[in-house]
Design a protein around this motif. Structure first.
Motif, mmCIF file in Angstrom:
data_model
loop_
_atom_site.group_PDB
_atom_site.id
_atom_site.type_symbol
_atom_site.label_atom_id
_atom_site.label_comp_id
_atom_site.label_asym_id
_atom_site.label_seq_id
_atom_site.Cartn_x
_atom_site.Cartn_y
_atom_site.Cartn_z
ATOM 1 N N LEU A 27 0.801 -1.224 0.000
ATOM 2 C CA LEU A 27 0.000 0.000 0.000
ATOM 3 C C LEU A 27 0.834 1.273 0.000
ATOM 4 O O LEU A 27 0.318 2.344 -0.306
ATOM 5 N N GLY A 28 2.107 1.172 0.374
ATOM 6 C CA GLY A 28 2.969 2.353 0.319
ATOM 7 C C GLY A 28 3.017 3.183 1.576
ATOM 8 O O GLY A 28 3.501 4.328 1.539
ATOM 9 N N LEU A 29 2.542 2.657 2.715
ATOM 10 C CA LEU A 29 2.651 3.405 3.962
ATOM 11 C C LEU A 29 4.103 3.412 4.428
ATOM 12 O O LEU A 29 4.922 2.604 3.986
ATOM 13 N N MET A 30 4.405 4.316 5.330
ATOM 14 C CA MET A 30 5.755 4.429 5.892
ATOM 15 C C MET A 30 5.787 3.757 7.255
ATOM 16 O O MET A 30 4.948 4.021 8.112
ATOM 17 N N ASP A 31 6.743 2.892 7.471
ATOM 18 C CA ASP A 31 6.939 2.258 8.772
ATOM 19 C C ASP A 31 7.453 3.308 9.746
ATOM 20 O O ASP A 31 8.502 3.927 9.521
ATOM 21 N N GLU A 214 -7.131 7.098 0.266
ATOM 22 C CA GLU A 214 -7.216 7.803 -1.011
ATOM 23 C C GLU A 214 -5.842 8.355 -1.379
ATOM 24 O O GLU A 214 -5.191 9.009 -0.563
ATOM 25 N N VAL A 215 -5.420 8.082 -2.601
ATOM 26 C CA VAL A 215 -4.099 8.502 -3.057
ATOM 27 C C VAL A 215 -4.198 9.674 -4.025
ATOM 28 O O VAL A 215 -5.285 10.104 -4.402
ATOM 29 N N SER A 216 -3.031 10.185 -4.441
ATOM 30 C CA SER A 216 -2.985 11.451 -5.169
ATOM 31 C C SER A 216 -3.124 11.339 -6.673
ATOM 32 O O SER A 216 -3.334 12.346 -7.349
ATOM 33 N N SER A 217 -2.986 10.142 -7.231
ATOM 34 C CA SER A 217 -3.058 10.015 -8.681
ATOM 35 C C SER A 217 -3.610 8.672 -9.098
ATOM 36 O O SER A 217 -3.578 7.696 -8.326
ATOM 37 N N LEU A 218 -4.103 8.608 -10.331
ATOM 38 C CA LEU A 218 -4.590 7.346 -10.883
ATOM 39 C C LEU A 218 -3.448 6.349 -11.023
ATOM 40 O O LEU A 218 -3.642 5.141 -10.824
ATOM 41 N N ASN A 219 -2.259 6.835 -11.339
ATOM 42 C CA ASN A 219 -1.115 5.934 -11.433
ATOM 43 C C ASN A 219 -0.816 5.269 -10.091
ATOM 44 O O ASN A 219 -0.410 4.102 -10.049
ATOM 45 N N ASP A 220 -0.997 6.001 -8.980
ATOM 46 C CA ASP A 220 -0.817 5.393 -7.660
ATOM 47 C C ASP A 220 -1.729 4.186 -7.496
ATOM 48 O O ASP A 220 -1.329 3.148 -6.959
ATOM 49 N N VAL A 221 -2.969 4.338 -7.945
ATOM 50 C CA VAL A 221 -3.934 3.238 -7.864
ATOM 51 C C VAL A 221 -3.475 2.073 -8.740
ATOM 52 O O VAL A 221 -3.485 0.907 -8.316
ATOM 53 N N GLY A 222 -3.062 2.379 -9.959
ATOM 54 C CA GLY A 222 -2.654 1.336 -10.885
ATOM 55 C C GLY A 222 -1.439 0.558 -10.419
ATOM 56 O O GLY A 222 -1.402 -0.676 -10.505
ATOM 57 N N ALA A 224 -0.393 0.177 -7.330
ATOM 58 C CA ALA A 224 -0.775 -0.631 -6.174
ATOM 59 C C ALA A 224 -1.585 -1.851 -6.609
ATOM 60 O O ALA A 224 -1.417 -2.949 -6.065
ATOM 61 N N PHE A 225 -2.465 -1.657 -7.588
ATOM 62 C CA PHE A 225 -3.248 -2.781 -8.111
ATOM 63 C C PHE A 225 -2.315 -3.886 -8.606
ATOM 64 O O PHE A 225 -2.502 -5.063 -8.292
ATOM 65 N N ASP A 226 -1.303 -3.516 -9.367
ATOM 66 C CA ASP A 226 -0.374 -4.516 -9.905
ATOM 67 C C ASP A 226 0.391 -5.225 -8.792
ATOM 68 O O ASP A 226 0.606 -6.442 -8.849
ATOM 69 N N ARG A 227 0.814 -4.474 -7.764
ATOM 70 C CA ARG A 227 1.546 -5.099 -6.654
ATOM 71 C C ARG A 227 0.683 -6.117 -5.932
ATOM 72 O O ARG A 227 1.135 -7.215 -5.589
ATOM 73 N N LEU A 228 -0.569 -5.771 -5.690
ATOM 74 C CA LEU A 228 -1.468 -6.663 -4.967
ATOM 75 C C LEU A 228 -1.958 -7.807 -5.841
ATOM 76 O O LEU A 228 -2.116 -8.941 -5.379
ATOM 77 N N GLU A 260 -9.904 -0.586 0.607
ATOM 78 C CA GLU A 260 -10.207 0.071 -0.661
ATOM 79 C C GLU A 260 -9.099 1.085 -0.921
ATOM 80 O O GLU A 260 -8.716 1.846 -0.019
ATOM 81 N N TYR A 261 -8.604 1.102 -2.138
ATOM 82 C CA TYR A 261 -7.504 1.982 -2.506
ATOM 83 C C TYR A 261 -7.977 2.795 -3.694
ATOM 84 O O TYR A 261 -8.249 2.250 -4.762
ATOM 85 N N GLY A 262 -8.144 4.129 -3.523
ATOM 86 C CA GLY A 262 -8.821 4.887 -4.555
ATOM 87 C C GLY A 262 -8.278 6.274 -4.806
ATOM 88 O O GLY A 262 -7.343 6.747 -4.134
ATOM 89 N N TRP A 263 -8.900 6.926 -5.765
ATOM 90 C CA TRP A 263 -8.455 8.251 -6.232
ATOM 91 C C TRP A 263 -9.656 9.055 -6.744
ATOM 92 O O TRP A 263 -10.621 8.503 -7.283
ATOM 93 N N ALA A 264 -9.583 10.365 -6.552
ATOM 94 C CA ALA A 264 -10.478 11.346 -7.185
ATOM 95 C C ALA A 264 -11.939 11.251 -6.761
ATOM 96 O O ALA A 264 -12.846 11.418 -7.574
ATOM 97 N N ALA A 265 -12.188 11.042 -5.476
ATOM 98 C CA ALA A 265 -13.572 11.094 -4.999
ATOM 99 C C ALA A 265 -14.073 12.531 -5.013
ATOM 100 O O ALA A 265 -13.317 13.467 -4.739
ATOM 101 N N ARG A 266 -15.344 12.713 -5.334
ATOM 102 C CA ARG A 266 -15.904 14.068 -5.242
ATOM 103 C C ARG A 266 -16.151 14.401 -3.778
ATOM 104 O O ARG A 266 -16.245 13.510 -2.918
ATOM 105 N N THR A 267 -16.255 15.686 -3.490
ATOM 106 C CA THR A 267 -16.352 16.137 -2.110
ATOM 107 C C THR A 267 -17.695 16.808 -1.826
ATOM 108 O O THR A 267 -18.436 17.188 -2.729
#
Length: 292
Positions: A27-31, A214-222, A224-228, A260-267
């Motif tokens: 997921l990319g969190l920092m230890d 929620e991450v900052s870009s669509l590429n972040d989602v992509g 992470a999807f591949d890693r998982l 859930e790992y996502g991007w660009a939710a409306r507010t």
């Protein structure tokens, strides 16, 4: 008076090592090291956002909601007690472990331990360094993210979270669980994030169905999807939700609870009106498990 955001979550799990690898490498969190509260993880300038401690539950152990200051904490304490909720004022030792200036502890109507706090620790002098390729997580005023609370009586839970904690209803999705079974899911906000909490009477053994980052870009989602996906952990494909319009996927944590790992939710803004939906997704979010 309302809580301002979801500030942190703590999990009790059987395999802390597996969670550490999952959160950082997948997921990319920092230890952020290990304390008496367990292994800590960062996603922004806060000293920690997620804690993972040894336990048999393999579930969410507690969640912390943030208020602005000591006055806000006092007001929420009084509001809880007026509602007949037993409140314990956090002692100095617990506040130190959580890295906050003050807090209270109580439980929701179905036993989930909750905390309300103020004065969280910031560590701007120690820049966030992701454990895997991710450009950043969306937090700030929107807080950590969200989770979906599974309860036996959604109306009772809804009353508590709206009337006592001050959440507001964003919308409702009627989830079709079978040919003749529909379960309403209630999505609640306490800031501009579309929902910080969702409530549903899902017949699941865990306290929550999933938590969301929620991450900052669509590429972040992509990425992470591949890693998982490489480890067979995807539980639903990429999709776009009907209510918050987030593009996301779901994956299994080492405890079975999903993320859930996502991007660009409306507010949420001042023009927002409550709506209902017949489906959770406009496209995608197809179950992977059902195809196995």
């Amino acid at each position: 008076m309302s809580v301002k955001s979801l500030g942190y979550m703590g999990f009790a799990v059987k395999d802390v090592s597996a969670w550490r690898s999952f959160l950082t490498q997948k997921l990319g969190l920092m230890d952020a090291g290990v304390t008496d509260d367990g292994a800590l993880f960062r996603i922004d300038s806060r000293a920690w956002r997620i804690a993972v401690q040894q336990g048999e539950a393999d579930d969410l152990a507690y969640a912390g909601y943030e208020v602005a200051d000591a006055a806000g904490l006092t007001q929420m304490t009084e509001k809880l007690r007026q509602a007949g909720i037993e409140v314990v004022t956090g002692d100095v030792e617990l506040a130190k472990r959580r890295g906050v200036m003050g807090l209270i502890s109580f439980a929701d109507p179905f036993g989930l331990p909750l905390e309300i706090y103020y004065g969280a620790s910031e560590v701007f002098e120690k820049p966030f360094m992701p454990g895997a390729a991710v450009s950043g997580f969306l937090t700030g005023e929107q807080g950590l993210g969200h989770f979906v609370r599974c309860v036996p009586d959604s109306e009772k839970a809804l009353a508590f979270y709206t009337q006592v904690l001050g959440f507001q209803l964003s919308d409702v999705i009627d989830m079709k669980m079978g040919p003749d079974v529909t379960v309403p899911a209630y999505f609640l906000h306490c800031n501009e994030r579309h929902h910080t909490l969702a409530i549903a009477a899902f017949p699941l053994p865990k306290r929550i169905h999933h938590f969301m980052l929620e991450v900052s870009s669509l590429n972040d989602v992509g990425f992470a999807f591949d890693r998982l996906d490489a480890d067979g952990l995807i539980t639903s494909t990429l999709g776009c939700h009907t209510n918050d319009h987030m593009v996301s996927f779901y994956a299994a944590t080492p405890s079975g609870v999903e993320v859930e790992y996502g991007w660009a939710a409306r507010t949420i803004d001042r023009s927002w009106v409550v709506a209902r939906h017949d489906s959770p997704s406009m496209w995608g979010h197809k179950s992977v498990r059902n195809k196995a």
